[in-house]
Design a protein around this motif. Structure first.
Motif, PDB file in Angstrom:
ATOM      1  N   VAL A 418       0.857  -1.188   0.000  1.00  0.00           N
ATOM      2  CA  VAL A 418       0.000   0.000   0.000  1.00  0.00           C
ATOM      3  C   VAL A 418       0.892   1.235   0.000  1.00  0.00           C
ATOM      4  O   VAL A 418       1.540   1.546   1.003  1.00  0.00           O
ATOM      5  CB  VAL A 418      -0.934   0.008   1.230  1.00  0.00           C
ATOM      6  N   ASN A 420       1.390   5.450  -1.417  1.00  0.00           N
ATOM      7  CA  ASN A 420       0.995   6.726  -2.031  1.00  0.00           C
ATOM      8  C   ASN A 420      -0.521   6.830  -2.235  1.00  0.00           C
ATOM      9  O   ASN A 420      -1.012   7.044  -3.329  1.00  0.00           O
ATOM     10  CB  ASN A 420       1.717   6.924  -3.365  1.00  0.00           C
ATOM     11  N   ASN A 421      -1.250   6.695  -1.133  1.00  0.00           N
ATOM     12  CA  ASN A 421      -2.706   6.880  -1.143  1.00  0.00           C
ATOM     13  C   ASN A 421      -3.024   8.022  -0.186  1.00  0.00           C
ATOM     14  O   ASN A 421      -3.086   7.815   1.028  1.00  0.00           O
ATOM     15  CB  ASN A 421      -3.405   5.591  -0.729  1.00  0.00           C
ATOM     16  N   TYR A 422      -3.195   9.215  -0.741  1.00  0.00           N
ATOM     17  CA  TYR A 422      -3.176  10.424   0.071  1.00  0.00           C
ATOM     18  C   TYR A 422      -4.278  10.463   1.120  1.00  0.00           C
ATOM     19  O   TYR A 422      -4.061  10.905   2.253  1.00  0.00           O
ATOM     20  CB  TYR A 422      -3.297  11.669  -0.823  1.00  0.00           C
ATOM     21  N   LEU A 424      -6.106   7.815   2.297  1.00  0.00           N
ATOM     22  CA  LEU A 424      -6.350   6.555   2.999  1.00  0.00           C
ATOM     23  C   LEU A 424      -6.113   6.750   4.495  1.00  0.00           C
ATOM     24  O   LEU A 424      -5.025   7.133   4.910  1.00  0.00           O
ATOM     25  CB  LEU A 424      -5.418   5.472   2.454  1.00  0.00           C
ATOM     26  N   GLU A 425      -7.154   6.479   5.294  1.00  0.00           N
ATOM     27  CA  GLU A 425      -7.005   6.650   6.740  1.00  0.00           C
ATOM     28  C   GLU A 425      -7.534   5.461   7.530  1.00  0.00           C
ATOM     29  O   GLU A 425      -7.562   5.495   8.755  1.00  0.00           O
ATOM     30  CB  GLU A 425      -7.706   7.922   7.206  1.00  0.00           C
ATOM     31  N   PHE A 443       3.979  -0.457   3.627  1.00  0.00           N
ATOM     32  CA  PHE A 443       3.131   0.736   3.684  1.00  0.00           C
ATOM     33  C   PHE A 443       4.027   1.963   3.692  1.00  0.00           C
ATOM     34  O   PHE A 443       4.847   2.140   4.611  1.00  0.00           O
ATOM     35  CB  PHE A 443       2.270   0.738   4.954  1.00  0.00           C
ATOM     36  N   ASN A 446       1.464   7.148   2.891  1.00  0.00           N
ATOM     37  CA  ASN A 446       0.024   7.233   3.171  1.00  0.00           C
ATOM     38  C   ASN A 446      -0.141   8.236   4.311  1.00  0.00           C
ATOM     39  O   ASN A 446      -0.234   7.849   5.483  1.00  0.00           O
ATOM     40  CB  ASN A 446      -0.537   5.865   3.551  1.00  0.00           C
ATOM     41  N   LEU A 449      -2.836   7.830   7.160  1.00  0.00           N
ATOM     42  CA  LEU A 449      -3.021   6.516   7.761  1.00  0.00           C
ATOM     43  C   LEU A 449      -2.090   6.386   8.959  1.00  0.00           C
ATOM     44  O   LEU A 449      -0.860   6.324   8.806  1.00  0.00           O
ATOM     45  CB  LEU A 449      -2.733   5.418   6.734  1.00  0.00           C
ATOM     46  N   ASN A 477       3.921   7.549   6.999  1.00  0.00           N
ATOM     47  CA  ASN A 477       2.517   7.182   7.207  1.00  0.00           C
ATOM     48  C   ASN A 477       1.973   7.982   8.378  1.00  0.00           C
ATOM     49  O   ASN A 477       2.543   7.976   9.468  1.00  0.00           O
ATOM     50  CB  ASN A 477       2.376   5.680   7.510  1.00  0.00           C
TER      51      ASN A 477
END
Length: 868
Positions: A418, A420-422, A424-425, A443, A446, A449, A477
């Motif tokens: 997982v 580079n999902n801005y 995503l929490e 991870f 993120n 997160l 993260n």
């Protein structure tokens, strides 16, 4: 047949634009699907030239839609004649569209036997019959048509088209309280010929010269055994001699057991609404497992359909005795970039391979599609990779995922990758354990997160390998949010509400929380059922069905307005805080629910009336678009109306008054996509930044007494090391010998303690006052109660703060009835009809009257119809 009720014209759809786009997807003719009971079923048909009409020749019913577009019939010669164009199609399961066909005079030349359009799938998700912009069309000519079961009807912009108003569209509708019809910009009725040439018929009753498809063909209207003295519940369906109501599921008779044409499905014992414990064949019949096999077809357990071949993502499996089964097979590595890529994953239980989710279009509303398509997935044999997907706020769309086997790994090491999902929490719900049988986690990048949430996955690793900071960084993260013990709980409560607004109040924030508090964001959505979670359908870039109010002030009260009456909502609240080096606090609430109060409904959508007896008018109406509560009653009034000469000259009079057209305007509600701050593209990933920048100059306060000198951080080795890091202890000092305190010293200390306590109480009061500022701005208006005196004057109403109950007149009907027969009227007379809808439990809760002018038939016409 059925409770038949009209409705106003739907909002215009730009068919002139949309249809050409649809036509880009027109393909070759569909093959014949099956042959049984001497009837032939065909798939969806696209007719673009005269030769394509031969596709209809061998069909008795179309399992799909029929689209005639740009067909040129101006020169029907050579191998073609009008007689050769006629098809045997009796049923269309989806919709019929006729668009820009030149030289087409009547649809009777193509569909002389069409009896039902089922509308199971609709054009533009709305229409079951569209006849649009056909410049030579003179008449519709669907002379055998008995039912349009579902969907809207749109017959517009056909300049020479007559015999549109003479069709009883109400009668054709399967559920007229939900269906609309729009008849506009065709040839004026005053310039068209009249219906005529009536002939006797024992099977059907043709009881009106004003109901016809053309000069020579009246509209077929199957007659129930009787309409008189039937129970009220029968409505216009009629009843048999014993008083038993006829079944609306049967189009051609009274009893569903021996019906020759069913509205929905033909079952073993008669007409049914849906196939239960049986298999659907050609969208019209329900058959058993054995019968499906005897037809050479395959019974699908999923969806209970009887199909000729397995769907795209299912494989034919040959078992004993040559029997073929369909097995959902999802083999290979799947890369989901848009909603279109999810089709092959529909109904997959095991993905025999790996799944990569990389959502490239940040403005696509894809979260619901992910939830629908991947709901069945229980196992991924390879790895799961989620990268560069700013839309995702959680991975809960994989709600039934139990295991990631890790037969194939990313970089031969990672089963869950997982990056580079801005936005995503959240990963899985706390009670959802996904076993990772082989491999570990990766991870990074993120920023929303929290590291603790990732570390909770340690128990999912069957290998027992510890999560390292190289694979799961505590720095990349969760650096954009506040995590851990600094996250508090908010406790919002509904303090007051009315039909369109609610006031929410929060507990007081303490001094420490107030120091960094900028404001609050309130998230809410319609929730018919109380099963909403904070991450249902959430889209990181705002393209979801949650509305948001961002409030950049410290008041603990907020009014959410613009709500729908009599609607249940879910909501939650979170704080907007700034991050300080010395203090980091954030707070969230749990999901709460409230229901708004009922209110006056919008007016009845449309009134439609007809007169076949000189002393009667049969009325139908559509219920309000916005009932705003439970409709308890309708009130119908009728009075003579002095019609204008123009109205009197019309052949067919059913006129809605001008003032009725503007009383039900379309309200512009706030769309979830546009709620909250709207950043520019460069700020797209930080929706709250604009609010912060506007609010910060007025809120930031830095005390001179705080020491903000940065300390040198120790290097973090792993998560346990991160938790074990303690603050530097103060250097020890040698003990000092202090003399015993004197009375003066003790008094001074007591005074200092009292002063400090007063200062603390003072500060706390100021802080509370700050959260209670401008309470008058958060008041909600409520409807006044009913006056005890029903004849109270205006002065009394003002003094007693009440409202006098409005007297109602007319025929009172139950809220479930949408038709009424006015009797004892004068022949050949215009009547002004008004209908009001009234909501239960609301003082003066009746809508504005909807009005129409309708003319009774003449005595001569009545005698002619009766054959006297």
């Amino acid at each position: 047949m059925g409770h038949l009720h009209p409705v106003p014209n739907p909002l215009p759809i730009p068919i002139s634009i949309a249809v050409p786009l649809i036509l880009l997807f027109l393909g070759a003719s569909s093959p014949v699907l099956a042959s049984s009971d001497d009837q032939t079923a065909c798939g969806s048909l696209e007719i673009n030239k005269i030769a394509d009409l031969r596709k209809l020749q061998n069909c008795t019913h179309v399992v799909g839609h029929v689209r005639l577009a740009y067909v040129d019939l101006t020169d029907v010669s050579g191998n073609y004649s009008l007689d050769s164009l006629a098809s045997n199609v009796t049923e269309i399961s989806d919709y019929l569209m006729v668009y820009r066909c030149t030289g087409l005079i009547s649809l009777q030349s193509i569909f002389p036997r069409l009896r039902i359009i089922r509308g199971q799938e609709l054009l533009f998700d709305q229409y079951s019959l569209v006849v649009y912009e056909n410049r030579n069309l003179r008449e519709l000519g669907l002379v055998e048509l008995l039912r349009i079961q579902s969907g809207f009807i749109r017959v517009e912009s056909n300049p020479l088209l007559c015999f549109v108003e003479t069709v009883d569209w109400i009668y054709l509708m399967g559920n007229a309280t939900r269906q609309h019809f729009s008849l506009k910009h065709n040839r004026p009725q005053s310039q068209c010929p009249l219906c005529g040439s009536l002939s006797a018929d024992f099977e059907f009753i043709r009881n009106s010269s004003e109901r016809c498809w053309n000069v020579n063909t009246t509209q077929l209207r199957p007659q129930p055994p009787r309409l008189k003295d039937c129970p009220i519940a029968c409505g216009l369906n009629g009843c048999d001699s014993a008083g038993k109501c006829c079944d609306h599921n049967c189009v051609t008779g009274c009893y569903s057991q021996n019906c020759s044409l069913c509205a929905n499905y033909q079952g073993r014992m008669g007409c049914v609404n849906q196939c239960v414990a049986s298999y659907e064949l050609n969208k019209r019949r329900c058959i058993g497992h054995r019968e499906c096999r005897e037809l050479g077809r395959i019974p699908l357990i999923r969806g209970y359909q009887c199909v000729k071949k397995c769907p795209g993502n299912q494989k034919e499996i040959l078992v004993a005795k040559g029997i073929i089964h369909c097995q959902v097979e999802c083999n290979g590595d799947f890369h989901v970039k848009s909603a279109a890529d999810l089709e092959v994953l529909q109904d997959c239980v095991t993905i025999n391979g790996s799944l990569t989710i990389e959502l490239t279009n940040i403005k696509e509303k894809i979260v619901d599609a992910l939830e629908n398509a991947l709901a069945s997935v229980k196992e991924i044999t390879g790895y799961l990779k989620v990268i560069h997907s700013a839309q995702l706020m959680s991975l809960t769309f994989l709600q039934n995922l139990d295991a990631i086997r890790g037969d194939k790994l990313v970089e031969n090491k990672y089963a869950l990758y997982v990056v580079n999902n801005y936005h995503l929490e959240h990963i899985w719900p706390p009670n959802h354990l996904v076993i990772i049988q082989r491999g570990t986690l990766f991870f990074h990048l993120n920023p929303r997160l929290c590291y603790e949430k990732i570390h909770q996955l340690q128990g999912s690793l069957k290998s027992g390998e510890n999560i390292s900071v190289a694979d799961v960084s505590p720095n990349s993260n969760g650096e954009r949010v506040i995590c851990g013990d600094a996250v508090r709980s908010l406790n919002p409560k509904v303090e007051d509400l009315n039909s369109t607004a609610v006031r929410i109040i929060l507990d007081y924030m303490d001094w420490e929380g107030m120091e960094t508090l900028i404001g609050y964001s309130y998230h809410y959505k319609e929730a018919p059922v109380q099963n909403v979670t904070m991450y249902d359908g959430r889209h990181g870039c705002g393209h979801d069905n949650w509305l948001m109010d961002v409030v950049p002030n410290q008041s603990r009260r907020h009014v959410i307005s613009g709500l729908k009456p009599y609607t249940q909502y879910a909501y939650f609240v979170k704080t907007l805080t700034r991050t300080e080096y010395h203090i980091q606090i954030d707070a969230y609430s749990k999901i709460g629910y409230f229901q708004t109060l009922p209110d006056r409904p919008s007016p009845v959508l449309r009134i439609y009336g007809s007169s076949e007896i000189s002393s009667q008018i049969l009325l139908h109406w559509w219920p309000p678009r916005r009932p705003n509560g439970v409709i308890k009653n309708y009130f119908v009034t009728a009075e003579k109306y002095n019609a204008t000469k123009e109205a009197k000259d019309k052949n067919y009079v059913n006129v809605e008054l001008e003032n009725a057209k503007d009383i039900d305007c379309e309200c512009a509600g706030v769309l979830p996509y546009y709620s909250g701050p709207q950043p520019d593209d460069e700020d797209y990933y930080n929706k709250e930044q604009i609010t912060y920048e506007d609010a910060l100059p007025n809120l930031i306060y830095v005390s001179r007494n705080h020491d903000y000198r940065r300390k040198e951080f120790e290097k973090v080795i792993n998560y346990e090391h991160l938790l074990s890091i303690k603050k530097d202890e103060e250097p020890t000092r040698p003990p000092t010998t202090t003399p015993a305190p004197t009375n003066a010293t003790l008094a001074k200390e007591r005074l200092a303690a009292i002063n400090y306590e007063n200062y603390r109480l003072n500060s706390e009061k100021k802080q509370r006052d700050l959260q209670d500022l401008d309470q008058h701005k958060y008041t909600i208006r409520h409807a006044l109660p009913k006056c005890q005196n029903s004849h109270a004057s205006v002065v009394q109403q003002v003094e007693e703060k009440c409202v006098a109950e409005e007297p109602l007149s007319g025929y009172e009907l139950p809220g479930t009835q949408h038709f009424y027969c006015l009797s004892q009227l004068e022949p050949e007379t215009h009547y002004r009809i008004t209908i009001r809808a009234c909501v239960e439990g609301v003082v003066n809760g009746c809508s504005t009257p909807a009005e129409a002018v309708i003319k009774t038939a003449s005595i001569q016409l009545e005698r002619f119809i009766k054959g006297v």
